[in-house]
Design a protein around this motif. Structure first.
Motif, mmCIF file in Angstrom:
data_model
loop_
_atom_site.group_PDB
_atom_site.id
_atom_site.type_symbol
_atom_site.label_atom_id
_atom_site.label_comp_id
_atom_site.label_asym_id
_atom_site.label_seq_id
_atom_site.Cartn_x
_atom_site.Cartn_y
_atom_site.Cartn_z
ATOM 1 N N VAL A 132 6.846 -4.017 6.349
ATOM 2 C CA VAL A 132 7.921 -3.033 6.340
ATOM 3 C C VAL A 132 9.074 -3.472 7.242
ATOM 4 O O VAL A 132 10.253 -3.282 6.910
ATOM 5 N N ALA A 133 8.756 -4.079 8.372
ATOM 6 C CA ALA A 133 9.801 -4.573 9.276
ATOM 7 C C ALA A 133 10.662 -5.623 8.584
ATOM 8 O O ALA A 133 11.877 -5.705 8.819
ATOM 9 N N GLY A 134 10.057 -6.430 7.718
ATOM 10 C CA GLY A 134 10.814 -7.436 6.976
ATOM 11 C C GLY A 134 11.838 -6.798 6.058
ATOM 12 O O GLY A 134 12.975 -7.273 5.943
ATOM 13 N N ALA A 135 11.448 -5.695 5.386
ATOM 14 C CA ALA A 135 12.394 -4.976 4.529
ATOM 15 C C ALA A 135 13.548 -4.432 5.359
ATOM 16 O O ALA A 135 14.708 -4.436 4.924
ATOM 17 N N ALA A 136 13.250 -3.959 6.568
ATOM 18 C CA ALA A 136 14.296 -3.418 7.439
ATOM 19 C C ALA A 136 15.269 -4.499 7.880
ATOM 20 O O ALA A 136 16.491 -4.310 7.850
ATOM 21 N N TRP A 137 14.735 -5.649 8.308
ATOM 22 C CA TRP A 137 15.609 -6.745 8.735
ATOM 23 C C TRP A 137 16.461 -7.250 7.576
ATOM 24 O O TRP A 137 17.631 -7.620 7.759
ATOM 25 N N GLY A 188 0.800 -1.217 0.000
ATOM 26 C CA GLY A 188 0.000 0.000 0.000
ATOM 27 C C GLY A 188 0.831 1.265 0.000
ATOM 28 O O GLY A 188 2.045 1.238 0.241
ATOM 29 N N PRO A 189 0.168 2.412 -0.250
ATOM 30 C CA PRO A 189 0.890 3.680 -0.368
ATOM 31 C C PRO A 189 1.570 4.129 0.923
ATOM 32 O O PRO A 189 2.612 4.776 0.877
ATOM 33 N N GLN A 190 0.985 3.789 2.088
ATOM 34 C CA GLN A 190 1.625 4.189 3.353
ATOM 35 C C GLN A 190 2.976 3.505 3.526
ATOM 36 O O GLN A 190 3.953 4.109 3.983
ATOM 37 N N ALA A 191 3.037 2.221 3.164
ATOM 38 C CA ALA A 191 4.292 1.478 3.271
ATOM 39 C C ALA A 191 5.342 2.040 2.320
ATOM 40 O O ALA A 191 6.521 2.198 2.685
ATOM 41 N N ALA A 214 9.304 4.964 11.489
ATOM 42 C CA ALA A 214 10.035 4.840 12.755
ATOM 43 C C ALA A 214 10.416 3.390 13.026
ATOM 44 O O ALA A 214 11.527 3.102 13.496
ATOM 45 N N GLN A 215 9.497 2.465 12.736
ATOM 46 C CA GLN A 215 9.800 1.040 12.916
ATOM 47 C C GLN A 215 10.981 0.630 12.034
ATOM 48 O O GLN A 215 11.902 -0.077 12.489
ATOM 49 N N TYR A 216 10.976 1.071 10.778
ATOM 50 C CA TYR A 216 12.064 0.752 9.849
ATOM 51 C C TYR A 216 13.389 1.324 10.360
ATOM 52 O O TYR A 216 14.423 0.643 10.357
ATOM 53 N N LEU A 217 13.367 2.570 10.818
ATOM 54 C CA LEU A 217 14.588 3.225 11.286
ATOM 55 C C LEU A 217 15.135 2.585 12.560
ATOM 56 O O LEU A 217 16.349 2.475 12.732
#
Length: 452
Positions: A193-198, A43-46, A131-134
């Motif tokens: 999104v957390a998966g992309a960060a990890w 989605g657009p928010q992600a 913020a979660q990603y960062l």
């Protein structure tokens, strides 16, 4: 090394120095978009959240690159002076300074991101995801700082292949883990999104692990011992390095903020302008990649000549790379000019008005890009190789913030001009600094041996 004596060896050294860096630039451009593209299904928010986090990481990467560039200039000159212990000391000092600079940002990412991200994005869902990603990628700042310092140092020695291999491994791991962790494939949990960060964190950690394994298993000179690392924590050397590198860091930061400002202002030029810029930016990145590689080759070879006190060779190298760059940029500009109809076929999802605008904007790029490319080669590959950082900082800052950006902003907000004209104004600052840069080179004030 003189050009006429060993032309084949010289050309080989130029290719070895330039092509892997060009390939890695292309790879980094694609890797930087991987997270944004692969979260598109969420989605657009992600997309907005990961895009925002990527921009913040990019701004800090620019600061890291400024420190690393300072290190590479000194390593190249010390290599020319055959003083490898000073190369090792320079890397140690840069690692220490880099860690000190990045540590506050790392802590701000890890513990305070939910607070300050809300200040730069009003959408609470986007801010929470960013913020979660960062927070997850906070250690990436320290890892990346070490990576870019070792990459720059190895390139200054002429080793451009190993950083490229490490970058390819990181890209493969990042994209693979994105697929597994964002959507929950192969039995992994769907983390979004957390998966992309990890995935980003794991890829950077593996990239650094590969580089350190290479250095220590091959007993490379940059496989620094604990005593050598401690030697970097020296007030005198830290001060000398900081005085030398600070204008570079400031130059990189001012450029990054100004470049972002151009794109923010372009958003007020209309939807078609944004659509065209979305296509132009990756094409620009691909076009510039080869010339960034040439600038790296020039900086290394000119730096070595200066470190060896061979000023005549440094001047010959400047003339050689200047002529080579001009010939190549004319060739590629003409090729892109005639390839424009085929590029439009690739981006056939654009409406008719945007397609015509893209055709004309690409034409402006082909006509004016030589200004930007020649300035880049002369500044990165020549002036900075001689440590002429103060001149570069003043010139870039004045032409961008006193002339380039204000005139562009005035044209967008008050001029109601066709976007093709607005896009041409983006090259104004390169036109304004073209003569000062070439005059500075001809004064030969940049011809300095920094090893004494």
């Amino acid at each position: 090394m003189t050009l006429p004596k060993t032309p084949k060896t010289f050309w080989l050294s130029v290719l070895v120095l330039a092509l892997p860096v060009a390939a890695q630039m292309l790879l980094q451009s694609m890797l930087g978009m991987a997270d944004v593209i692969m979260v598109g299904g969420l989605g657009p928010q992600a997309i907005a959240a990961v895009g925002l986090a990527a921009k913040i990481h990019f701004l800090l990467l620019v600061l890291m690159s400024g420190l690393a560039t300072g290190c590479s200039v000194l390593v190249a000159q010390y290599t020319g002076a055959r003083d490898f212990p000073s190369c090792q000391r320079t890397v140690s000092v840069t690692l220490f300074v880099g860690m000190v600079v990045m540590l506050p940002f790392t802590l701000a990412f890890a513990f305070a991101a939910p607070i300050w991200v809300n200040w730069i994005n009003p959408d609470p869902q986007v801010a929470a995801l960013a913020a979660q990603y960062l927070q997850i990628t906070a250690p990436v700042l320290l890892l990346t700082q070490v990576i870019v310092i070792f990459e720059a140092s190895l390139r200054a020695l002429g080793n451009t292949t190993m950083p490229l291999i490490a970058g390819v491994i990181a890209a493969i791991v990042n994209i693979t883990l994105n697929y597994a962790l964002i959507f929950g494939h192969w039995g992994f949990p769907a983390l979004g999104v957390a998966g992309a960060a990890w995935a980003t964190l794991a890829a950077r950690a593996l990239q650094l692990g590969f580089m350190l394994s290479y250095l220590y298993l091959t007993r490379h000179g940059f496989a620094l011992t604990f005593a050598q690392l401690r030697a970097g924590v020296d007030k005198e050397h830290i001060l000398r390095y900081s005085v030398f590198a600070l204008p570079l860091v400031a130059n990189y930061a001012i450029w990054a903020v100004g470049n972002s400002a151009y794109h923010v202002i372009t958003g007020f030029a209309g939807t078609e302008a944004l659509a065209v810029m979305g296509v132009i930016v990756p094409l620009e990145s691909a076009f510039f990649a080869l010339f960034v590689g040439l600038a790296n080759a020039s900086a290394v070879l000119v730096g070595r000549a200066l470190g060896a006190d061979d000023t005549a060779e440094a001047w010959r190298l400047y003339r050689f790379f200047d002529r080579l760059t001009l010939g190549l940029v004319i060739f590629f500009s003409l090729a892109l000019w005639f390839a424009r109809p085929y590029i439009l076929l690739v981006f056939d999802q654009l409406d008719e008005k945007s397609t015509v605008l893209l055709m004309n904007t690409l034409g402006v790029f082909c006509a004016l890009v030589w200004l930007k490319i020649l300035n880049m080669i002369r500044i990165i590959g020549v002036l900075r190789a001689g440590g002429d950082n103060r001149f570069c900082l003043i010139t870039d800052t004045v032409v961008m913030w006193v002339f380039g950006l204000p005139i562009y902003a005035a044209a967008v907000f008050f001029g109601n001009y066709w976007f093709v004209i607005l896009y041409a104004l983006m090259f104004l600052e390169d036109g304004l600094k073209f003569l000062p840069v070439i005059r500075r080179i001809r004064t030969r004030k940049w011809i300095k041996n920094l090893t004494t």
